[in-house]
Design a protein around this motif. Structure first.
Motif, short mmCIF file in Angstrom:
data_model
loop_
_atom_site.label_atom_id
_atom_site.label_comp_id
_atom_site.label_asym_id
_atom_site.label_seq_id
_atom_site.Cartn_x
_atom_site.Cartn_y
_atom_site.Cartn_z
N PRO A 50 1.15 -1.46 -0.22
CA PRO A 50 -0.18 0.12 -0.22
C PRO A 50 0.74 1.35 0.36
O PRO A 50 0.67 2.48 -0.62
CB PRO A 50 -0.80 0.11 1.40
CG PRO A 50 -1.00 -1.55 1.89
CD PRO A 50 0.76 -2.03 1.46
N GLU A 51 2.24 0.79 0.59
CA GLU A 51 2.89 3.18 0.84
C GLU A 51 3.82 2.53 -0.73
O GLU A 51 3.91 3.63 -1.08
CB GLU A 51 4.26 2.21 1.47
CG GLU A 51 3.35 1.81 3.25
CD GLU A 51 3.71 0.34 3.09
OE1 GLU A 51 3.94 -0.35 2.52
OE2 GLU A 51 2.27 0.74 4.47
N GLY A 52 3.33 1.62 -1.48
CA GLY A 52 4.11 1.54 -3.20
C GLY A 52 5.17 1.33 -3.12
O GLY A 52 5.65 1.43 -4.68
N ASP A 53 5.93 0.47 -2.28
CA ASP A 53 7.18 -0.23 -2.44
C ASP A 53 6.70 -1.78 -3.58
O ASP A 53 5.83 -2.55 -3.03
CB ASP A 53 7.26 -0.64 -0.75
CG ASP A 53 7.92 0.81 -0.16
OD1 ASP A 53 8.19 1.74 -0.57
OD2 ASP A 53 7.45 0.51 1.18
N ILE A 54 8.14 -1.75 -4.29
CA ILE A 54 7.63 -3.26 -4.62
C ILE A 54 9.18 -3.69 -4.64
O ILE A 54 10.56 -2.83 -4.55
CB ILE A 54 7.44 -2.80 -6.14
CG1 ILE A 54 8.51 -1.84 -6.64
CG2 ILE A 54 5.57 -2.92 -6.45
CD1 ILE A 54 8.51 -1.78 -8.69
N LEU A 55 9.46 -5.52 -4.40
CA LEU A 55 10.11 -6.01 -4.83
C LEU A 55 11.14 -6.69 -5.66
O LEU A 55 12.27 -6.53 -5.93
CB LEU A 55 9.40 -7.39 -3.37
CG LEU A 55 9.73 -6.46 -1.52
CD1 LEU A 55 9.62 -8.06 -0.95
CD2 LEU A 55 10.61 -5.77 -1.09
N PHE A 56 9.75 -6.90 -6.92
CA PHE A 56 10.23 -6.79 -7.62
C PHE A 56 10.25 -5.52 -9.23
O PHE A 56 9.15 -5.00 -8.98
CB PHE A 56 9.38 -8.11 -8.39
CG PHE A 56 9.73 -9.58 -7.48
CD1 PHE A 56 10.96 -10.21 -8.20
CD2 PHE A 56 9.09 -9.88 -6.79
CE1 PHE A 56 10.77 -11.37 -7.88
CE2 PHE A 56 9.01 -11.20 -6.66
CZ PHE A 56 10.48 -11.85 -6.81
N SER A 57 11.14 -5.57 -9.88
CA SER A 57 11.18 -4.50 -10.71
C SER A 57 10.50 -5.11 -11.70
O SER A 57 10.09 -6.47 -12.53
CB SER A 57 12.73 -3.71 -10.59
OG SER A 57 13.36 -4.84 -11.32
N ALA A 58 10.17 -3.74 -12.62
CA ALA A 58 9.57 -4.30 -14.37
C ALA A 58 10.96 -4.91 -14.66
O ALA A 58 10.84 -5.02 -16.37
CB ALA A 58 8.37 -3.59 -14.59
N GLY A 59 12.12 -5.21 -14.69
CA GLY A 59 13.21 -5.64 -15.51
C GLY A 59 13.53 -6.81 -15.68
O GLY A 59 12.59 -7.41 -15.06
N ILE A 60 14.29 -7.36 -16.44
CA ILE A 60 14.76 -8.96 -17.05
C ILE A 60 14.84 -9.71 -16.27
O ILE A 60 14.25 -10.70 -15.99
CB ILE A 60 15.47 -8.81 -18.70
CG1 ILE A 60 15.47 -10.12 -18.72
CG2 ILE A 60 16.67 -8.02 -17.65
CD1 ILE A 60 14.12 -10.23 -19.41
N SER A 61 15.54 -9.11 -14.77
CA SER A 61 15.88 -10.00 -14.13
C SER A 61 14.79 -10.62 -13.01
O SER A 61 14.75 -12.04 -12.14
CB SER A 61 17.24 -8.96 -12.54
OG SER A 61 16.09 -8.00 -12.23
N SER A 62 13.37 -9.45 -12.97
CA SER A 62 13.14 -10.54 -12.30
C SER A 62 12.17 -10.99 -12.83
O SER A 62 11.97 -13.03 -12.35
CB SER A 62 11.69 -9.43 -11.46
OG SER A 62 12.60 -8.24 -10.72
N TYR A 63 11.58 -11.14 -14.09
CA TYR A 63 10.94 -12.89 -14.79
C TYR A 63 12.55 -13.69 -15.18
O TYR A 63 11.52 -14.86 -14.89
CB TYR A 63 10.58 -11.93 -16.03
CG TYR A 63 10.30 -10.91 -15.94
CD1 TYR A 63 8.39 -11.22 -15.29
CD2 TYR A 63 10.12 -9.59 -16.54
CE1 TYR A 63 7.48 -10.21 -15.70
CE2 TYR A 63 9.34 -8.94 -16.50
CZ TYR A 63 7.95 -8.69 -15.99
OH TYR A 63 7.01 -7.39 -16.56
N VAL A 64 13.74 -13.20 -14.85
CA VAL A 64 14.31 -14.31 -15.19
C VAL A 64 14.17 -15.08 -13.90
O VAL A 64 14.46 -16.82 -14.26
CB VAL A 64 15.81 -14.38 -15.97
CG1 VAL A 64 16.78 -15.06 -15.34
CG2 VAL A 64 16.06 -13.09 -17.08
N TYR A 65 14.43 -14.49 -12.16
CA TYR A 65 14.37 -14.76 -11.86
C TYR A 65 13.16 -16.17 -11.41
O TYR A 65 13.06 -17.05 -10.54
CB TYR A 65 14.20 -13.77 -10.14
CG TYR A 65 14.16 -14.45 -8.74
CD1 TYR A 65 15.26 -15.40 -8.47
CD2 TYR A 65 13.69 -14.47 -8.06
CE1 TYR A 65 15.71 -15.88 -7.27
CE2 TYR A 65 13.25 -14.63 -6.55
CZ TYR A 65 14.22 -15.50 -6.26
OH TYR A 65 14.39 -15.91 -5.50
#
Length: 135
Positions: A93-108
């Motif tokens: 709700p604070e707007g924090d995210i742990l996964f970015s929209a980059g390729i590394s998140s999808y690869v992980y």
């Protein structure tokens, strides 16, 4: 053959159901911890953090399968890993995210799930049964 040998299922460790359940529960917790740590590391230290997180996941999945000599030994840490990763995906709700929209998140995400499926389908060799000689 003693009664203790007759009750033991060859090829599975540990032999009692309670001990095996405790090992599976510990593997689920280790999988959840590995998934949470990998989520934090993969985005922070790209690309080495991504490789480290995936290597830790693969090592835990394979190690659980080798330890228990069952597919459940691989599935238990994989289930903990998937649960932890999926719980950390949504935005807070604070707007924090742990996964970015980059390729590394999808690869992980996809790499960890693919590794879990591949290692679960591997055939595990059973250890030799004591007292059985092929003569």
């Amino acid at each position: 053959m003693s009664t203790a040998d007759a009750r033991a299922v060859p090829g599975r460790w540990p032999h009692s159901r309670a001990a095996r359940g405790a090992v599976y529960a510990a593997l689920v917790v280790l999988g959840a911890l590995t998934g949470a740590a990998g989520t934090l590391v993969q985005g922070g230290w790209f690309p080495l953090g991504l490789l480290l997180a995936l290597a830790a996941a693969v090592g835990l999945f394979r190690g659980g399968g080798i330890l228990c000599r069952t597919k459940g030994g691989t599935v238990a840490p994989a289930a903990g890993w998937v649960a932890a990763v999926l719980l950390m995906m949504p935005a807070r709700p604070e707007g924090d995210i742990l996964f970015s929209a980059g390729i590394s998140s999808y690869v992980y995400l996809l790499g960890g799930m693919l590794a879990a499926v591949m290692l679960t389908t591997l055939a595990l060799s059973s250890p030799p049964v004591p007292g059985h000689n092929n003569r």
